[in-house]
Design a protein around this motif. Structure first.
Motif, mmCIF file in Angstrom:
data_model
loop_
_atom_site.group_PDB
_atom_site.id
_atom_site.type_symbol
_atom_site.label_atom_id
_atom_site.label_comp_id
_atom_site.label_asym_id
_atom_site.label_seq_id
_atom_site.Cartn_x
_atom_site.Cartn_y
_atom_site.Cartn_z
ATOM 1 N N PRO A 205 0.899 -1.301 -0.066
ATOM 2 C CA PRO A 205 -0.097 -0.165 0.118
ATOM 3 C C PRO A 205 0.919 1.120 -0.084
ATOM 4 C CG PRO A 205 -0.146 -1.342 2.275
ATOM 5 C CD PRO A 205 0.527 -2.084 1.041
ATOM 6 N N LEU A 206 2.130 1.472 0.646
ATOM 7 C CA LEU A 206 2.564 2.755 0.809
ATOM 8 C C LEU A 206 3.178 2.979 -0.619
ATOM 9 C CD1 LEU A 206 2.950 2.010 3.767
ATOM 10 C CD2 LEU A 206 5.269 3.147 3.849
ATOM 11 N N ARG A 207 3.183 1.974 -1.644
ATOM 12 C CA ARG A 207 3.683 2.592 -2.804
ATOM 13 C C ARG A 207 2.586 3.336 -3.844
ATOM 14 N NH1 ARG A 207 7.783 0.528 -6.244
ATOM 15 N NH2 ARG A 207 6.980 2.246 -7.484
ATOM 16 N N VAL A 208 1.627 3.427 -3.163
ATOM 17 C CA VAL A 208 0.545 4.444 -3.642
ATOM 18 C C VAL A 208 1.139 5.789 -3.947
ATOM 19 C CG1 VAL A 208 -1.475 2.979 -3.170
ATOM 20 C CG2 VAL A 208 -0.564 4.888 -1.666
ATOM 21 N N PHE A 209 2.050 6.224 -2.841
ATOM 22 C CA PHE A 209 2.529 7.553 -2.985
ATOM 23 C C PHE A 209 3.493 7.689 -4.105
ATOM 24 C CE2 PHE A 209 1.397 6.874 1.683
ATOM 25 C CZ PHE A 209 0.613 7.979 1.658
ATOM 26 N N ASP A 210 3.972 6.748 -4.815
ATOM 27 C CA ASP A 210 4.753 6.787 -5.842
ATOM 28 C C ASP A 210 4.017 6.913 -7.216
ATOM 29 O OD1 ASP A 210 7.168 6.658 -4.790
ATOM 30 O OD2 ASP A 210 7.432 4.503 -4.746
ATOM 31 N N CYS A 211 2.776 6.810 -7.003
ATOM 32 C CA CYS A 211 1.868 6.831 -8.451
ATOM 33 C C CYS A 211 1.829 8.408 -9.051
ATOM 34 C CB CYS A 211 0.614 6.446 -8.048
ATOM 35 S SG CYS A 211 -0.617 6.582 -9.500
ATOM 36 N N LYS A 212 1.958 8.400 -10.358
ATOM 37 C CA LYS A 212 2.104 9.498 -11.192
ATOM 38 C C LYS A 212 0.736 10.060 -11.517
ATOM 39 C CE LYS A 212 6.576 10.379 -11.125
ATOM 40 N NZ LYS A 212 7.044 10.024 -9.783
ATOM 41 N N VAL A 213 -0.219 9.058 -11.266
ATOM 42 C CA VAL A 213 -1.532 9.616 -12.086
ATOM 43 C C VAL A 213 -2.233 10.654 -11.303
ATOM 44 C CG1 VAL A 213 -3.834 8.367 -12.521
ATOM 45 C CG2 VAL A 213 -1.819 6.982 -12.693
ATOM 46 N N GLU A 214 -2.867 11.611 -11.957
ATOM 47 C CA GLU A 214 -3.157 12.709 -11.436
ATOM 48 C C GLU A 214 -4.623 12.280 -10.315
ATOM 49 O OE1 GLU A 214 -3.242 16.202 -9.841
ATOM 50 O OE2 GLU A 214 -1.504 15.649 -11.194
ATOM 51 N N GLY A 215 -5.451 11.649 -10.828
ATOM 52 C CA GLY A 215 -6.450 11.377 -9.928
ATOM 53 C C GLY A 215 -6.111 10.584 -8.684
ATOM 54 N N CYS A 216 -5.007 9.807 -8.621
ATOM 55 C CA CYS A 216 -4.698 8.999 -7.426
ATOM 56 C C CYS A 216 -3.914 10.214 -6.631
ATOM 57 C CB CYS A 216 -3.610 8.042 -7.696
ATOM 58 S SG CYS A 216 -4.351 6.709 -8.773
ATOM 59 N N ARG A 217 -3.106 11.047 -7.016
ATOM 60 C CA ARG A 217 -2.529 12.087 -6.324
ATOM 61 C C ARG A 217 -3.348 13.152 -5.718
ATOM 62 N NH1 ARG A 217 3.161 12.466 -8.803
ATOM 63 N NH2 ARG A 217 3.508 13.907 -7.459
ATOM 64 N N HIS A 218 -4.553 13.200 -6.516
ATOM 65 C CA HIS A 218 -5.337 13.962 -6.051
ATOM 66 C C HIS A 218 -6.145 13.426 -4.543
ATOM 67 C CE1 HIS A 218 -8.239 17.535 -5.642
ATOM 68 N NE2 HIS A 218 -9.286 16.486 -5.419
ATOM 69 N N LEU A 219 -6.444 12.170 -4.511
ATOM 70 C CA LEU A 219 -7.169 11.703 -3.665
ATOM 71 C C LEU A 219 -6.089 11.196 -2.443
ATOM 72 C CD1 LEU A 219 -9.205 8.724 -5.487
ATOM 73 C CD2 LEU A 219 -10.163 10.395 -3.953
ATOM 74 N N LEU A 220 -4.846 11.217 -2.615
ATOM 75 C CA LEU A 220 -4.064 10.655 -1.696
ATOM 76 C C LEU A 220 -3.465 12.167 -0.921
ATOM 77 C CD1 LEU A 220 -1.672 8.352 -3.718
ATOM 78 C CD2 LEU A 220 -2.811 7.976 -1.642
ATOM 79 N N ARG A 221 -3.768 13.047 -1.376
ATOM 80 C CA ARG A 221 -3.757 14.270 -0.380
ATOM 81 C C ARG A 221 -4.287 14.239 1.066
ATOM 82 N NH1 ARG A 221 -4.719 18.230 -5.499
ATOM 83 N NH2 ARG A 221 -2.977 17.619 -6.389
ATOM 84 N N GLU A 222 -5.586 13.605 0.732
ATOM 85 C CA GLU A 222 -6.107 13.507 2.032
ATOM 86 C C GLU A 222 -5.681 12.276 2.834
ATOM 87 O OE1 GLU A 222 -8.213 15.835 3.218
ATOM 88 O OE2 GLU A 222 -7.766 16.816 1.519
ATOM 89 N N ALA A 223 -4.785 11.437 2.368
ATOM 90 C CA ALA A 223 -4.452 10.002 2.977
ATOM 91 C C ALA A 223 -3.763 10.358 4.187
ATOM 92 C CB ALA A 223 -3.631 9.312 2.204
ATOM 93 N N PRO A 224 -3.855 9.476 5.119
ATOM 94 C CA PRO A 224 -3.007 9.652 6.570
ATOM 95 C C PRO A 224 -1.516 9.362 6.538
ATOM 96 C CG PRO A 224 -4.250 7.173 6.121
ATOM 97 C CD PRO A 224 -4.808 8.293 5.232
ATOM 98 N N GLU A 225 -0.936 10.091 6.895
ATOM 99 C CA GLU A 225 0.629 10.155 6.783
ATOM 100 C C GLU A 225 1.258 9.458 7.962
ATOM 101 O OE1 GLU A 225 1.305 14.151 6.289
ATOM 102 O OE2 GLU A 225 0.748 14.312 4.178
#
Ligand code: ZN
Ligand code: ZN
Length: 432
Positions: A205-225
């Motif tokens: 799951p941590l690898r999602v932060f490496d994703c370059k897709v804009e939609g994913c990046r947008h959703l991950l802004r709210e993800a717990p850190e």
């Protein structure tokens, strides 16, 4: 020109001059600095048992699951071209019981790595790295020293406006509950994630932060850190790293999204980004890996390190107008005016090269005019003429190309004359 029958495989490249000179400059400067920081060079194999990378880097990572070049031998063993150098250095560290020496042990390794990725600008299937590892120190001062060294190398190369991004990946204690929390969040937004990220929820799951897709990046802004839920020890370690960095100088940016694509990282992770590159803009990166030695069958010894991408660093230098090398010039060119004096010419040439001068002559029986043009093209500082007249008089015609002044120099005075004109040279060509 002929149509080439064979071309280099996709994702590999032939590195020609002056690119070679710039890369040599990167390697030379890094080697010099690594010496100042007390690192020793280590040369490890370009292929290892596949299992080492699976254990070390992690089965669920893209590198191991998709990008390794693996091959077998007749005995059924599986090998892989190294996708990174840390695993090999750690394997050697354990195999040669280097942990019995006084700690920390500092090593570096320079060479090609291999990953079966989709080639694009700045990303190749065979790429070159300077890999630096410090083993046997858990203390945050080691993190700061390693990060400062990385920045020192780039600074020495003249690269400016780089961004150093810093994060902490925590330890086994704080990462497990965080992982649960992150998976919980990702499940909630799963529909909006790309296919790769949906896979990552299960595997890594941590690898999602490496994703370059804009939609994913947008959703991950709210993800717990992870950074906000570090355990007390990890938090303290990270605070200390930042304090040491504050003392040493390199500016950094905290970036909770820096997670690096390998499973073995713990605590400090960092990336250096160049503004002159496009999507593949990380020119150096690394982190701490406190469990890796143990995971690879060694004693519980902490470690950390980084890799500098030579290809991208060179590209960043090129785009910043940094040559890194000096234009080549030649000390001497010997012109002969008569074909049968070629033996005399090659003998003189040989003596001068053994005295440490860079020197060249014509091998294609060119006319005198054409030899002169060649000397010009090679940017010879001095041209020496050997002709019948000169031999009879026991002299050589010597022309200073900068001033176009020409004079006759007796055979026996030639070396002294050249030493004076060109500066003292080391014997046997040993000069740098
Ligand atoms: Zn922790
Ligand atoms: Zn994604």
């Amino acid at each position: 020109m002929v149509e080439p029958k064979y071309v280099a495989p996709t994702g590999t490249s032939d590195i020609l001059s002056p690119e070679v000179e710039r890369r040599n400059c990167i390697v030379d400067k890094a080697r010099r600095l690594l010496g100042l920081y007390c690192y020793q060079e280590m040369i490890v194999p370009t292929f290892e048992h596949t299992e080492l990378f699976v254990r070390g880097i992690g089965e669920a990572t893209d590198i191991v699951s998709k990008e390794m070049y693996t091959f077998g031998d007749q005995k059924g063993s599986s090998f892989a071209l190294r996708p990174e150098a840390t695993s090999g250095i750690v394997r050697a560290f354990i195999e040669h019981s280097l942990y019995t020496k006084s700690m920390p042990q500092k090593y570096f390794c320079i060479g090609p790595m291999f990953r079966k990725e989709k080639p694009q600008a700045g990303r190749y299937r065979e790429f070159y790295q300077i890999d630096v590892e410090l083993l046997g120190a858990e203390q945050p001062s080691a993190d700061a020293e390693v990060i400062a060294l990385l920045m020192h190398i780039f600074q020495d190369l003249g690269l400016k406006n780089l961004t150093l991004k810093l994060n902490s990946m925590g330890c086994r204690i704080c990462r497990a509950p965080y992982r649960e929390e992150l998976v919980g969040y990702l499940r909630k937004v799963e529909k909006g994630l790309c296919r790769n990220c949906r896979e990552r929820i299960k595997k890594n799951p941590l690898r999602v932060f490496d994703c370059k897709v804009e939609g994913c990046r947008h959703l991950l802004r709210e993800a717990p850190e992870l950074i906000s839920v570090l355990c007390a020890q990890c938090q303290e370690h990270f605070e200390e790293v930042k304090k040491y960095l504050g003392v040493m100088g390199p500016d950094y940016e905290l970036d909770p999204k820096v997670v690096r694509g390998l499973d073995y990282y713990t605590r400090s992770v960092f990336e250096v980004v160049s503004p002159s590159l496009g999507a593949q803009n990380v020119i150096g990166a690394g982190g701490r890996y406190d469990y890796l030695v143990e995971d690879c069958g060694g004693p519980p010894i902490a470690g950390l390190g980084f890799a500098i991408g030579i290809d991208r660093t060179s590209l960043a230098m090129k785009r910043s107008g940094l040559k890194g090398y000096e234009d080549k010039s030649l000390d001497l060119f010997i012109i002969t005016t008569s074909h049968h004096l070629r033996f005399e010419t090659i003998k003189r040439l040989d003596i001068l090269r053994h005295q440490g001068f860079s020197a060249e002559m014509d091998h294609l029986s060119r006319s005198m005019k054409a030899q002169m043009r060649l000397a010009d093209k090679l940017r010879a500082k001095i041209v020496i003429f050997i002709g019948e007249d000169e031999i009879r008089k026991g002299v050589l015609g010597v022309r200073d190309m900068a001033t176009s002044s020409q004079e006759e120099v007796p055979f026996e005075d030639l070396l002294d004359y050249l030493y004076q004109k060109l500066g003292r040279k080391e014997k046997w060509g040993a000069r740098g």
